[in-house]
Scaffold this active site. Structure first.
Site, short mmCIF file in Angstrom:
data_model
loop_
_atom_site.label_atom_id
_atom_site.label_comp_id
_atom_site.label_asym_id
_atom_site.label_seq_id
_atom_site.Cartn_x
_atom_site.Cartn_y
_atom_site.Cartn_z
N ASP A 133 0.83 -1.22 0.00
CA ASP A 133 0.00 0.00 0.00
C ASP A 133 0.86 1.26 0.00
O ASP A 133 0.38 2.35 -0.33
CB ASP A 133 -0.96 0.01 1.21
N TYR A 158 12.19 2.79 -0.33
CA TYR A 158 11.53 1.46 -0.40
C TYR A 158 10.31 1.51 -1.31
O TYR A 158 10.19 0.74 -2.26
CB TYR A 158 11.13 1.00 1.00
#
Ligand code: NAD
Length: 332
Positions: A133, A158
Site C-alpha cells: 500500500d 523502499y
C-alpha cells in the site's frame, strides 16, 4: 508446480507453510537468503517430496531461466524484495538492485518461458507481483482509502523501488502480454516476522525490559492484516484473478501506532505479567520521527471482496492475540 521467490522471508514462509497444509501441489522456493530470511521456519519441509529450495537471486537471469526450464511452474509469485523502510533510508542500493533490477530480470526470464508454453499451460500461466500500500503515498485523515485506480505517489526509497517494480510488471503485461497480476497489501503481522519490524520489535523489547521506541508522537496510521489472511487472498488471486488486473488486500484495521503498541502492552500485561509489577506501557518512549514518515495508509478492498469473494477473517484484536501467543510460545 508453482515458483515462489523470497519464500524464506516473513510473508513467503507463511505462504509456503499454509500452502503445504492445504495442498499437495509442488512448490519451489528461490531465495537469496539475505539477513531477512530464516530457513528455520521451513526446516520441517526438508523431507517433503513436494518442496524444493534453490538458493539464488532473482537478479540472476541464467539461474532463473534454468529453474523455469527445470520446474516448469504454472505460476510465479514474486515475494522477493528488500522490505524495510528504515534500511532503504540509510542505504538504498539493495532496494534498487532487488526491487527494480531483480523484478526486471525475473520478468524477462518469465516472458521467455511463457512464450514457449502452449495451449492450456499458456492460458493458465500467471505472474503474481506482491506489492504494498506504501506505493500510493500518504493519506490525510479525511482522504478516502486508496483504490486500485489511485495514482502511485511513493515517498520512501523502499516504496519508490516497489513502485518501479510494479510499473515494470504492468509494462510486461501491456507490451508483451505476460499474464501478470499485482497485489497491493497493507502491513502484515503474525508468526515468523523479522524482529526489526514494528510488532515483533515491540514484543521483544517489552520482554527484554527495553524502552519501546515510538516514532514522533505515535499518531501515524497503518492498516494491519494478519498474514494468514494474506495467504488466503493470494490463493483467491492465483485461482480466479484476472490477467493484467491489480487487487488491493487489507485488513480493515486502520490503527494509530500508539494504539498498536498500547494494545500489545495490555495483552502482555495479561498473558505475561511483569515480575516486578507495573505495565509494559511504562516502557513506551517517543523518539525522533523517521525521515519523510508517511502519515497514513489505508486501502479500499471492495474490488477483491466483490470480484473474488475474499475478505479478512481476523480483526486486529484476534490477530494480535494470536501473534503474541505465538511469540510467547517461541521464547518458552
Ligand atoms: P522479508 O524482508 O521478510 O523477506 C524477503 C525475502 O526475500 C527474504 O527471504 C530474502 O532473503 C529474499 N530476497 C531478498 N532479495 C532477494 C533476491 N534478490 N532474490 C531472491 N530472494 C531475495 O519481506 P516480507 O515482509 O516477507 O515481504 C514480502 C513481500 O511482500 C515484499 O515484496 C514486500 O514488499 C511485500 N509486502 C510486505 C508487507 C509487510 O508488511 N511485510 C506488506 C505489503 C507488501
Amino acid at each position: 508446480m508453482i515458483l515462489v521467490t523470497g519464500g524464506s522471508g516473513f510473508i513467503g514462509a507463511n505462504f509456503i507453510v499454509n500452502w503445504f497444509s492445504e495442498n499437495e501441489e509442488p512448490l519451489v522456493n528461490l531465495d537469496k537468503l539475505t539477513y531477512a530470511s530464516n530457513q528455520e521456519n521451513l526446516k520441517h519441509l526438508k523431507k517433503s517430496d513436494n518442496y524444493f529450495f534453490e538458493k539464488g537471486s532473482i537478479e540472476d537471469f541464467s539461474l532463473v531461466s534454468a529453474l523455469l526450464e527445470k520446474y516448469q511452474p504454472r505460476a510465479i509469485v514474486n515475494f522477493a524484495a528488500e522490505s524495510h523502510v528504515d534500511r532503504s533510508i540509510s542505504d538504498s542500493n539493495n532496494f534498487i538492485q532487488t526491487n527494480i533490477l531483480g523484478t526486471h530480470t525475473l520478468l524477462k526470464a518469465s516472458l521467455n518461458y511463457f512464450e514457449k508454453l502452449k495451449g492450456s499451460e499458456k492460458d493458465n500461466f500467471r505472474f503474481i507481483q506482491i506489492s504494498t500500500d506504501e506505493v500510493f503515498g500518504s493519506l490525510k485523515d479525511k482522504d478516502p482509502q486508496s483504490s486500485e485506480n489511485s495514482p502511485y505517489f511513493p515517498n520512501s526509497p523502499y516504496s519508490a523501488s516497489k513502485a518501479s517494480g510494479d510499473h515494470l510488471v504492468r509494462a510486461w503485461h501491456e507490451t508483451f502480454g505476460l499474464p501478470t497480476i499485482t497485489t497491493n497489501c497493507t502491513n502484515n503481522y503474525g508468526p515468523f516476522q523479522h524482529e526489526e519490524k514494528l510488532i515483533p520489535l515491540m514484543i521483544s523489547y517489552c520482554l527484554k525490559g527495553k524502552k519501546l521506541p515510538l516514532y514522533g508522537d505515535g499518531s501515524n496510521i497503518r492498516d494491519w492484516l494478519y498474514v494468514k489472511d494474506h495467504y488466503d487472498a493470494l490463493c483467491a488471486v492465483l485461482n480466479n484473478g484476472a490477467k493484467g488486473e491489480t487487487y488491493n488486500i487489507g485488513g480493515n484495521n486502520e490503527i494509530k501506532n500508539i494504539e498498536v503498541i498500547t494494545q500489545i502492552c495490555n495483552l502482555l500485561d495479561d498473558l505475561y505479567p511483569k515480575k516486578n509489577g507495573g505495565s509494559y506501557s511504562d516502557q513506551i518512549s517517543f523518539v525522533e520521527d523517521r525521515l519523510g514518515h508517511d502519515y497514513r495508509y489505508g486501502l479500499d478492498i471492495s474490488k477483491i471482496k466483490n470480484e473474488l469473494g475474499w475478505s479478512p477473517k481476523e480483526n486486529f484484536d484476534s490477530g494480535i492475540k494470536k501473534t503474541i501467543e505465538w511469540y510467547l510460545k517461541k521464547i518458552k
